[in-house]
Motif scaffolding. Structure first.
Motif, PDB file in Angstrom:
ATOM      1  N   THR A   1      -7.005  -5.159   2.972  1.00 34.47           N
ATOM      2  CA  THR A   1      -6.546  -6.094   1.940  1.00 34.47           C
ATOM      3  C   THR A   1      -7.563  -7.222   1.807  1.00 34.47           C
ATOM      4  O   THR A   1      -8.076  -7.737   2.798  1.00 34.47           O
TER       5      THR A   1
ATOM      6  N   ARG B   1       0.014  -7.183   9.088  1.00 34.05           N
ATOM      7  CA  ARG B   1      -1.278  -6.588   8.746  1.00 34.05           C
ATOM      8  C   ARG B   1      -1.909  -5.997   9.997  1.00 34.05           C
ATOM      9  O   ARG B   1      -2.110  -6.704  10.979  1.00 34.05           O
TER      10      ARG B   1
ATOM     11  N   SER C   1       0.847  -1.190   0.000  1.00 38.66           N
ATOM     12  CA  SER C   1       0.000   0.000   0.000  1.00 38.66           C
ATOM     13  C   SER C   1       0.885   1.244   0.000  1.00 38.66           C
ATOM     14  O   SER C   1       2.087   1.165   0.290  1.00 38.66           O
TER      15      SER C   1
ATOM     16  N   PHE D   1       0.624   3.766   2.127  1.00 35.84           N
ATOM     17  CA  PHE D   1       1.009   4.033   3.510  1.00 35.84           C
ATOM     18  C   PHE D   1       2.181   3.158   3.932  1.00 35.84           C
ATOM     19  O   PHE D   1       3.137   3.635   4.558  1.00 35.84           O
ATOM     20  N   ALA D   2       2.125   1.873   3.605  1.00 33.71           N
ATOM     21  CA  ALA D   2       3.221   0.971   3.952  1.00 33.71           C
ATOM     22  C   ALA D   2       4.525   1.429   3.298  1.00 33.71           C
ATOM     23  O   ALA D   2       5.588   1.389   3.925  1.00 33.71           O
TER      24      ALA D   2
ATOM     25  N   ASP E   1      -2.518  -3.785   4.291  1.00 36.05           N
ATOM     26  CA  ASP E   1      -3.430  -2.886   4.995  1.00 36.05           C
ATOM     27  C   ASP E   1      -4.569  -3.698   5.581  1.00 36.05           C
ATOM     28  O   ASP E   1      -4.809  -4.835   5.177  1.00 36.05           O
ATOM     29  N   ALA E   2      -5.296  -3.088   6.490  1.00 32.92           N
ATOM     30  CA  ALA E   2      -6.437  -3.758   7.116  1.00 32.92           C
ATOM     31  C   ALA E   2      -7.510  -4.119   6.096  1.00 32.92           C
ATOM     32  O   ALA E   2      -8.252  -5.074   6.281  1.00 32.92           O
TER      33      ALA E   2
ATOM     34  N   HIS F   1       3.932  -0.507  -3.647  1.00 31.34           N
ATOM     35  CA  HIS F   1       2.709  -0.350  -4.434  1.00 31.34           C
ATOM     36  C   HIS F   1       2.938   0.747  -5.473  1.00 31.34           C
ATOM     37  O   HIS F   1       3.561   1.774  -5.186  1.00 31.34           O
TER      38      HIS F   1
END
Length: 120
Positions: free
Chosen positions: A101, A118, A39, A41-42, A98-99, A59
């Motif tokens: 996913t 995660r 993601s 954010f990641a 991410d939450a 990503h």
């Protein structure tokens, strides 16, 4: 309820596991060295926390300045989308998800033996 989604998931899992090159992935030992940010954010967090050589991919939206604060730092890192096939294509030993996913993606990555991080 249709059985089609369940069947599709089973087939995809079998393909993902059966198409791995070489021997099955061994149980992870030691710290991960090929980390993928699934993601934006990641990617933003990993690029601040890790040496660049430990990041195996980010990503693709992390390279887009409209969505990412680190677009200028992505550079030549491999860019992937959130599909399990794309994530596995860079041979990760850890994928940061991410939450939100998709559960199917999580299942396929787990079946491939990849460690997952995660948030819940």
């Amino acid at each position: 309820m249709s059985r089609r989604p369940v069947l599709a998931l089973l087939v995809l899992t079998a393909v993902a596991v059966g198409c791995r090159r070489g021997a099955p992935r061994a149980a992870p030992s030691g710290p991960p060295t090929r980390i993928v940010a699934a993601s934006v954010f990641a990617a933003e967090v990993l690029l601040d926390l890790l040496p660049r050589e430990r990041i195996a991919g980010v990503h693709y939206l992390a390279a887009d300045p409209r969505y990412s604060l680190v677009a200028d730092r992505v550079g030549d890192l491999p860019q992937v989308d959130a599909d399990p096939e794309a994530l596995l294509s860079v041979d990760p030993d850890l994928v940061v998800l991410d939450a939100f996913t998709k559960p199917e993606t999580v299942s396929l990555l787990e079946a491939a033996g990849v460690r997952l991080l995660r948030p819940h």
